[in-house]
Write a protein that holds these residues in place. Sequence first.
Motif, short mmCIF file in Angstrom:
data_model
loop_
_atom_site.label_atom_id
_atom_site.label_comp_id
_atom_site.label_asym_id
_atom_site.label_seq_id
_atom_site.Cartn_x
_atom_site.Cartn_y
_atom_site.Cartn_z
N UNK A 208 0.83 -1.21 0.00
CA UNK A 208 0.00 0.00 0.00
C UNK A 208 0.86 1.26 0.00
N UNK A 209 1.98 1.23 0.74
CA UNK A 209 2.89 2.38 0.75
C UNK A 209 3.52 2.60 -0.63
N UNK A 210 3.89 1.51 -1.28
CA UNK A 210 4.49 1.61 -2.61
C UNK A 210 3.48 2.21 -3.59
N UNK B 192 3.93 5.77 -5.57
CA UNK B 192 4.10 5.78 -7.03
C UNK B 192 2.90 6.36 -7.76
N UNK B 193 1.76 6.46 -7.08
CA UNK B 193 0.55 6.95 -7.76
C UNK B 193 0.71 8.38 -8.25
N UNK B 194 1.20 9.27 -7.38
CA UNK B 194 1.32 10.68 -7.75
C UNK B 194 2.25 10.91 -8.94
N UNK C 58 3.14 8.84 -11.27
CA UNK C 58 2.58 8.21 -12.48
C UNK C 58 1.47 9.08 -13.06
N UNK C 59 0.59 9.61 -12.19
CA UNK C 59 -0.50 10.48 -12.67
C UNK C 59 0.08 11.74 -13.32
N UNK C 60 1.09 12.34 -12.66
CA UNK C 60 1.72 13.54 -13.22
C UNK C 60 2.33 13.24 -14.58
N UNK C 61 3.00 12.10 -14.71
CA UNK C 61 3.64 11.72 -15.98
C UNK C 61 2.60 11.53 -17.09
N UNK C 62 1.52 10.84 -16.77
CA UNK C 62 0.46 10.60 -17.77
C UNK C 62 -0.18 11.92 -18.20
N UNK C 63 -0.48 12.78 -17.22
CA UNK C 63 -1.08 14.08 -17.55
C UNK C 63 -0.13 14.94 -18.38
N UNK C 64 1.17 14.91 -18.05
CA UNK C 64 2.14 15.69 -18.82
C UNK C 64 2.19 15.23 -20.27
N UNK C 65 2.21 13.91 -20.48
CA UNK C 65 2.24 13.37 -21.84
C UNK C 65 0.97 13.77 -22.59
N UNK D 185 17.51 1.58 -11.78
CA UNK D 185 18.19 2.84 -12.09
C UNK D 185 17.23 3.94 -12.52
N UNK D 186 15.95 3.64 -12.58
CA UNK D 186 14.97 4.65 -12.98
C UNK D 186 14.93 5.80 -11.98
N UNK D 187 14.81 7.03 -12.46
CA UNK D 187 14.63 8.15 -11.52
C UNK D 187 13.26 8.04 -10.84
N UNK D 188 13.18 8.43 -9.61
CA UNK D 188 11.98 8.41 -8.78
C UNK D 188 11.55 6.98 -8.45
N UNK D 189 11.30 6.16 -9.49
CA UNK D 189 10.76 4.83 -9.26
C UNK D 189 11.82 3.82 -8.83
N UNK D 190 13.04 3.97 -9.33
CA UNK D 190 14.11 3.02 -9.03
C UNK D 190 14.35 2.80 -7.55
N UNK D 191 14.57 3.88 -6.77
CA UNK D 191 14.79 3.69 -5.32
C UNK D 191 13.61 3.03 -4.62
N UNK D 192 12.39 3.34 -5.05
CA UNK D 192 11.21 2.73 -4.43
C UNK D 192 11.18 1.23 -4.70
#
Length: 351
Positions: free
Chosen positions: A162-164, A168-170, A172-179, A255-262
Motif C-alpha cells: 500500500x505504501x508503494x 508511485x501513484x502521484x 505516475x499520474x503527473x507523468x500521464x497528464x504531462x504526456x 536505475x529509474x529516476x523516482x521509481x528506481x529507489x522505491x
Amino acid sequence: MPQFRYDAVYANGKKVSGTLRASSKQQAINELVGKGLAVRSVAEKKTGVLDNEIIIGRAVKLDDFVIFCRQFATLIKAGIQIDQGLDIMEEQTTAKRLKAAIGDVADQVRSGHQLSQAMVAHPRIFPEMFVNMVQSGETGGNLDDVLERMADHYEKEHKTIQKIKSAMTYPIIVLILAIAVVIFLLIKIVPTFAGMFQEQGAELPFITRLVMGASGAVVQYWWMFLLAAGGAVAVVRMILQNEEGKLALDRLKLRLPVFGPIIKKAAIARMARTMASLFSGGVQVLQALDIAKKVVGNRVIVRVLGDAKSGLERGKLLSEPLRQSGLFPKMVISMLVVGEETGQLDKMLAK
C-alpha cells in the motif's frame, strides 16, 4: 497430476470422503488402502475449461489471507483439531478461491495427509514460504505461533504494498497528464499559432521552429509513431524471452529516476522480512535464501542472493556478497553484520 474424489470407510466404520492427487486411479486406491481405508468408490475429478477460473494477478487478497491465518491460529490455540478448524474456516471465508482451497485441504487432512502436504497442492493460494513455515510448526508443535507469525508477516507485506502504491501513484499520474497535455498542445494548439506565424512571415527562434516541426510531424505522421510504439513493444518482448534480457530490464528498473529507489527498497524489505520469518521458524539458511529468491521480484537482487548462498556454502558470511553488490544500503549491511556477530540475524532482518 490428476485429482480423484473418493468415498471410503475406516476400520471402526467411520465414513470419510475427499480428494487426493495421484498419477492414476490404481495409485489412488493403493494410497487409500495403505492408510487402512476400505475404498467404496474412486473417480477422477473432471475439470473442463468452464470449470477453471480465470485468475489475473494474486489468487487471494493479502488481507483475506491475513484474516485466515489469524483466525486459524486462534482455533488451533483453543485446542480445536486441524480438520475441524479448517471446516470452520471454510464456512467463514468469503473469498471464493481461498474457500475452495481450504475445503480441499480439510479433505486431505482427514484422509491422513499432513497440513503442509495438503497445502502444497495449492501453490497459488498457499505460497512456498507459508507451507515451509507450517511444516516447521508441525515439526516443532507450535503451529499456532507460526500461523500468528505468518499473519504478522503478510500484514506487513500488505502495508508495504500500500505504501508503494501511494508513493508511485502521484508521479505516475503527473507523468500521464504531462504526456497527454504535450500531445494535446502539439495536435491542437501549436498548429493554430504556426498558421499565424506563417502569415506574418516573421523570423522565429530555433526552439519555436523545433516545436512547430514536432507538431507537424505528429499531425502528419501519427501512424509512424504508432508503428514505432508497436515496434518498441515487440523489441521488449523479444528481450524478455531470454534470461539475460530480463536481467537487463530489472537492472534498468533499479536505475529509474523516482521509481528506481522505491522498487529497490521494496525488494530489499520483502527479502529481509521473508528471511526473518523463515529464520524465526527454524528454516535453514540455505533453504531460506532459495525461498527469498522467489519472492524478491527482481533478478538483480536474486543473483546477489545466489552469490550469497554460494558464499555460505564455502563458509563465508551472508553480509559479504550483499556488501560487494553495492545494491544494499549501508544500514542494512551494518544490521546484518550485527545479527551475524550476536546470533540474532532473524531479529536484525525483521528490524
